[in-house]
Design an enzyme around this catalytic site. Structure first.
Site, PDB file in Angstrom:
ATOM      1  N   GLU A 111       3.600 -32.785  10.970  1.00 41.08           N
ATOM      2  CA  GLU A 111       2.231 -32.972  10.863  1.00 41.08           C
ATOM      3  C   GLU A 111       1.852 -33.984   9.669  1.00 41.08           C
ATOM      4  O   GLU A 111       1.018 -34.814   9.711  1.00 41.08           O
ATOM      5  CB  GLU A 111       1.278 -32.222  10.889  1.00 41.08           C
ATOM      6  CG  GLU A 111       1.080 -31.237  10.004  1.00 41.08           C
ATOM      7  CD  GLU A 111      -0.012 -30.233   9.965  1.00 41.08           C
ATOM      8  OE1 GLU A 111      -0.739 -30.368  10.800  1.00 41.08           O
ATOM      9  OE2 GLU A 111       0.092 -28.940   9.088  1.00 41.08           O
ATOM     10  N   ASP A 156       4.640 -22.810   6.330  1.00 36.31           N
ATOM     11  CA  ASP A 156       5.565 -24.090   5.768  1.00 36.31           C
ATOM     12  C   ASP A 156       6.521 -24.190   4.858  1.00 36.31           C
ATOM     13  O   ASP A 156       7.373 -24.943   4.836  1.00 36.31           O
ATOM     14  CB  ASP A 156       4.164 -24.942   5.033  1.00 36.31           C
ATOM     15  CG  ASP A 156       3.172 -25.318   5.941  1.00 36.31           C
ATOM     16  OD1 ASP A 156       3.155 -25.236   6.958  1.00 36.31           O
ATOM     17  OD2 ASP A 156       1.952 -25.591   5.394  1.00 36.31           O
ATOM     18  N   VAL A 179       0.958  -1.217   0.031  1.00 33.63           N
ATOM     19  CA  VAL A 179      -0.167  -0.111   0.010  1.00 33.63           C
ATOM     20  C   VAL A 179       0.894   1.344  -0.102  1.00 33.63           C
ATOM     21  O   VAL A 179       0.604   2.134  -0.809  1.00 33.63           O
ATOM     22  CB  VAL A 179      -0.874  -0.155   1.036  1.00 33.63           C
ATOM     23  CG1 VAL A 179      -1.564   1.411   1.472  1.00 33.63           C
ATOM     24  CG2 VAL A 179      -2.037  -1.238   1.043  1.00 33.63           C
TER      25      VAL A 179
HETATM   26  O1  F6P Z   1      -0.118 -22.410   6.803  1.00 34.28           O
HETATM   27  C1  F6P Z   1      -0.044 -23.671   6.648  1.00 34.28           C
HETATM   28  C2  F6P Z   1      -0.655 -24.548   7.364  1.00 34.28           C
HETATM   29  O2  F6P Z   1      -0.360 -24.338   8.652  1.00 34.28           O
HETATM   30  C3  F6P Z   1      -0.119 -26.020   7.319  1.00 34.28           C
HETATM   31  O3  F6P Z   1       0.862 -26.556   7.932  1.00 34.28           O
HETATM   32  C4  F6P Z   1      -1.432 -26.740   8.000  1.00 34.28           C
HETATM   33  O4  F6P Z   1      -1.945 -28.067   7.610  1.00 34.28           O
HETATM   34  C5  F6P Z   1      -2.650 -26.134   7.570  1.00 34.28           C
HETATM   35  O5  F6P Z   1      -2.003 -24.743   7.215  1.00 34.28           O
HETATM   36  C6  F6P Z   1      -3.614 -25.991   8.495  1.00 34.28           C
HETATM   37  O6  F6P Z   1      -4.541 -24.858   8.086  1.00 34.28           O
HETATM   38  P1  F6P Z   1      -6.247 -24.692   8.005  1.00 34.28           P
HETATM   39  O7  F6P Z   1      -6.625 -25.103   9.228  1.00 34.28           O
HETATM   40  O8  F6P Z   1      -6.291 -23.244   8.068  1.00 34.28           O
HETATM   41  O9  F6P Z   1      -6.564 -25.366   7.013  1.00 34.28           O
END
Ligand code: F6P
Ligand code: ADP
Length: 330
Positions: A222, A127, A24
């Site tokens: 994860e 990520d 901006v």
């Molecule tokens: O931003 C990335 C991330 O955090 C991933 O690591 C994770 O699996 C996902 O987004 C979860 O995001 P949401 O619950 O918003 O879909």
């Protein structure tokens, strides 16, 4: 180019606000009008678009989240949805668009570019799985958050002689797990990109235990093993699966901590704010220079830009030297 718009899309990341502020203010500095689109592509299709001024982005450089809010939209993936977005952009007389988000958001940006809208992508994702940039906005902050948590968990792990499994975010990649594990001194780092053998890890844990080791920190991305329940997170978790197996096989008391969404919040680090500010300027400069369909990035410390089709076709790979280093260090 006289009128541009900016939106944030996909998972939010600390430093997105600093990027909005930079887009901006650098655009205003160059005499452009700037519009903010709320709720990513969803808001774009609905025409949730407002003109921004320098005060609209005051007092946000230090705040995580995104003042423009974020969203995911399946409808935008369809040609119909994209035509609705195009209609709104034309209605507001917007000639160029900056999309702040991850890999998926860039695919959307490419679709708009293909429809003739000059679009520039700014990588933002904890990520850090966006190709063509060493760093995405938010990764540094999330890494520091995870390291802080690991450091605290180490204290209690040592007191009790337990195995502590810590699950960090990364639905398909292990960039965050590797960085946090390396900086946090984890004994083992489990990521989707590298095969691992839990029996072997159990042997190492037990041999360390026999040598008098007081803690075992296992960092798990994860995305390992496909345990995550996509879009819900209520079902299985890689951290709990690994923890259960380790406890069963070693007989050692094991605790699991899923760091979850705390990794998406928190005051952005100086590095993320500076990166976001620099990315914002480059995006505006590209639009002013008549460039379209580009994504910005940082490579070996230098701000660069790349063709968006190339960027979305690439898969970012993990630094295996760092992985090997983490093994040597523990
Ligand atoms: O931003 C990335 C991330 O955090 C991933 O690591 C994770 O699996 C996902 O987004 C979860 O995001 P949401 O619950 O918003 O879909
Ligand atoms: P991120 O940008 O963090 O990777 P997503 O993958 O959820 O997040 O993508 C954000 C949004 O980008 C999606 O909800 C969708 O609207 C849009 N998008 C993702 N992939 C595509 C695609 N292949 N074509 C068009 N739009 C897409």
């Amino acid at each position: 180019m006289k009128r541009i718009a900016v939106l944030t899309s996909g998972g939010d990341a600390p430093g997105m606000n600093a990027a909005i502020r930079s887009v901006v203010r650098t655009a205003l500095h160059h005499g452009l009008s700037v519009f903010g689109v709320s709720r990513g592509y969803l808001g774009l299709m609905n025409g949730e678009i407002q003109e921004m001024d320098t005060r609209s982005v005051g007092d946000i450089v230090q705040r995580a989240g995104t003042i423009l809010r974020s969203a995911r939209s399946e409808r935008f993936k369809t040609e119909e949805g994209q035509r609705e977005a195009l209609f709104q952009l034309e209605k507001f007389g917007i000639e160029g668009l900056v999309v702040i988000g991850g890999d998926g958001s860039f695919r959307g940006a490419k679709c708009l570019s293909d429809l003739g809208v000059p679009t520039i992508g700014i990588p933002a994702s904890i990520d850090n799985d966006v190709a063509c940039t060493d760093l995405a906005i938010g990764f540094d902050t999330a890494t520091n958050t995870a390291v802080d948590a690991i450091t605290k968990i180490r204290d209690t792990a040592s007191s009790h002689g337990r195995v502590n499994v810590i699950e960090v975010m990364g639905r398909t990649t292990g960039f965050l797990a590797l960085a946090a594990g390396l900086a946090g001194g984890a004994e083992h780092i489990l990521i989707p990109e590298v095969e691992f053998d839990l029996d072997d890890i159990c042997d190492k844990i037990l041999s360390g235990y026999r040598r008098g080791k007081t803690h075992n920190i296992i960092v798990v991305a994860e995305g390992v093993g496909g345990y995550r329940d996509p879009g819900q997170g209520f079902g299985h978790s890689a951290g709990f699966e690994v923890g259960r197996t380790l406890q069963e096989k070693t007989g050692l008391e094991t605790r699991v901590t899923v760091l979850g969404y705390i990794q998406r919040g928190g005051t952005p680090t100086a590095q993320d704010r500076i990166l976001a500010s620099r990315f914002g300027l480059r995006a505006v400069e590209l639009l002013m220079a008549g460039r379209a369909a580009r994504v910005v990035g940082i490579t070996r410390g230098e701000i660069m830009d790349y063709d968006i089709s190339y960027a979305v076709s690439q898969k970012k790979t993990i630094n295996l030297d760092d992985y090997r280093l983490s093994e040597m260090l523990t």
